[in-house]
Enzyme design. Structure first.
Site, PDB file in Angstrom:
ATOM      1  N   THR A 121      41.879  14.539  91.807  1.00 36.91           N
ATOM      2  CA  THR A 121      41.560  15.968  91.764  1.00 36.91           C
ATOM      3  C   THR A 121      40.902  16.451  93.042  1.00 36.91           C
ATOM      4  O   THR A 121      40.140  15.715  93.680  1.00 36.91           O
ATOM      5  CB  THR A 121      40.626  16.275  90.583  1.00 36.91           C
ATOM      6  N   TYR A 145      33.453  15.416  85.155  1.00 34.68           N
ATOM      7  CA  TYR A 145      34.903  15.264  85.326  1.00 34.68           C
ATOM      8  C   TYR A 145      35.232  14.864  86.763  1.00 34.68           C
ATOM      9  O   TYR A 145      35.919  13.856  87.011  1.00 34.68           O
ATOM     10  CB  TYR A 145      35.635  16.554  84.963  1.00 34.68           C
TER      11      TYR A 145
END
Length: 335
Positions: A121, A145
């Site tokens: 990400t 996350y």
């Protein structure tokens, strides 16, 4: 090439599988169906094979690799990805996004699978003053996350230094859209990201709640790099077929950003949404969401050089395909 896709019945994994099938590759899917959908597996009838189970179930992964000894690479898409959920339940995120993939890697190494394509990400970056980043930009993940993704990248880098595993980390920006032929799409009917909430507001004839209007951007809202999921799938196909050449040139763990190279604020996203729908959605401003970041967009030089790839689809195409899939999803998923 036969490829194991973890999280292969999810939004991105299923789209990657479809694109690989077009290349003549054979996708084998592993998904626990906690977020993925069985409808995105065998029922599509196009040659993909779905195994239901956990990536940390060593006996299951052993069985898959025994039944498919010609698997040459793994695309690892299985993860939890919702920022507010990660803030509320970090333990689950670290277990799912870090511990379980390491168990998977151990099983892969025992079976001689050496190519590992990791869905990472861009949320882990510290953006520059102009909100752009490159693969060399400093990491500064601000929620569990993003930290979980960076932790796994770091662990994989250590493993590639000690083992014959080779890893290519693809750092995604913000996926939108659906398979252009609407075979698969976002499985969650109530996603928490900006475009998902726009579609919900549009469908319910409710105001859109814009969370966070005091960021130091050109209009006070956060900035994102919205990339069509089909462009992401194209990049995965290129990465798999150029994998050996890339690691030969870049080393055992290259990192490549996958984005459009264009930054879009949430207010600009709303304006684009209104253009596509032909309406004017009412916007209500609200405080920032816990765990949110100002955002960034990427420079695309490295992806162009190593993958021979550049995002081709526009934001409006992504919005239109998202809307089309939202309309079709109930009939596909029996909602």
């Amino acid at each position: 090439m036969k490829v194991l896709i973890t999280g292969g019945a999810g939004f991105i994994g299923s789209t990657v599988a479809t694109r690989l099938l077009q290349e003549g590759d054979v996708p084998v899917l592993l998904d626990d169906l906690s977020r993925g959908r069985a409808e995105f597996g065998d029922p599509l009838g196009d040659g993909r094979v779905l195994y239901r189970g956990d990536i940390a179930d060593e006996a299951l992964v052993e069985r898959i690799l025994t039944e498919h000894p010609d698997i040459e690479a793994v695309v690892h898409c299985a993860a939890r990805i919702v920022v507010p959920e990660s803030v509320a339940d970090p333990l689950t995120y670290y277990r799912t996004n870090v511990a379980k993939p390491l168990t998977l890697v151990r099983t892969l190494l025992r079976h001689g699978v050496r190519r590992f394509l990791f869905s990472s990400t861009a949320a882990l970056y510290e953006p520059g003053e102009d909100f752009t980043v490159t693969e060399e930009s400093a990491p500064n993940p601000t929620n569990p996350y993003a930290r979980s993704k960076l932790m796994l990248e770091q662990a994989l880098a250590d493993i590639t230094a000690a083992e014959p595993l080779r890893v290519l980390s693809l750092r995604y920006f913000n996926p939108v859209g659906a398979d252009p032929e609407l075979r698969t799409g976002l499985q969650d009917p109530y996603p928490s990201h900006a475009l998902g909430r726009l579609i919900q507001a549009h469908e319910k004839h409710e105001p859109y709640v814009l969370m966070g209007t005091d960021w130091p951007t050109r209009d006070g809202s956060t900035v994102r790099d919205y990339i069509h999921v089909w462009d992401l799938a194209e990049a995965h196909a290129a990465a798999l077929h150029r994998f050996d050449a890339i690691v030969a040139e870049e080393g055992p763990h290259p990192v490549i950003n996958l984005g459009t190279g264009r930054g879009t604020t949430v207010r600009e996203l709303v304006a684009a949404f209104d253009e596509v729908t032909g309406g004017t959605l009412e916007v209500v401003e609200a405080p920032r969401r816990e765990g949110d970041v100002i955002g960034c967009y990427t420079r695309v030089d490295k992806a162009e050089r190593l993958l021979g790839w550049r995002a081709a689809k526009t934001l409006r195409e992504g919005i239109a395909d998202s809307l089309a899939w939202a309309a079709k999803r109930p009939s596909v998923l029996g909602e």
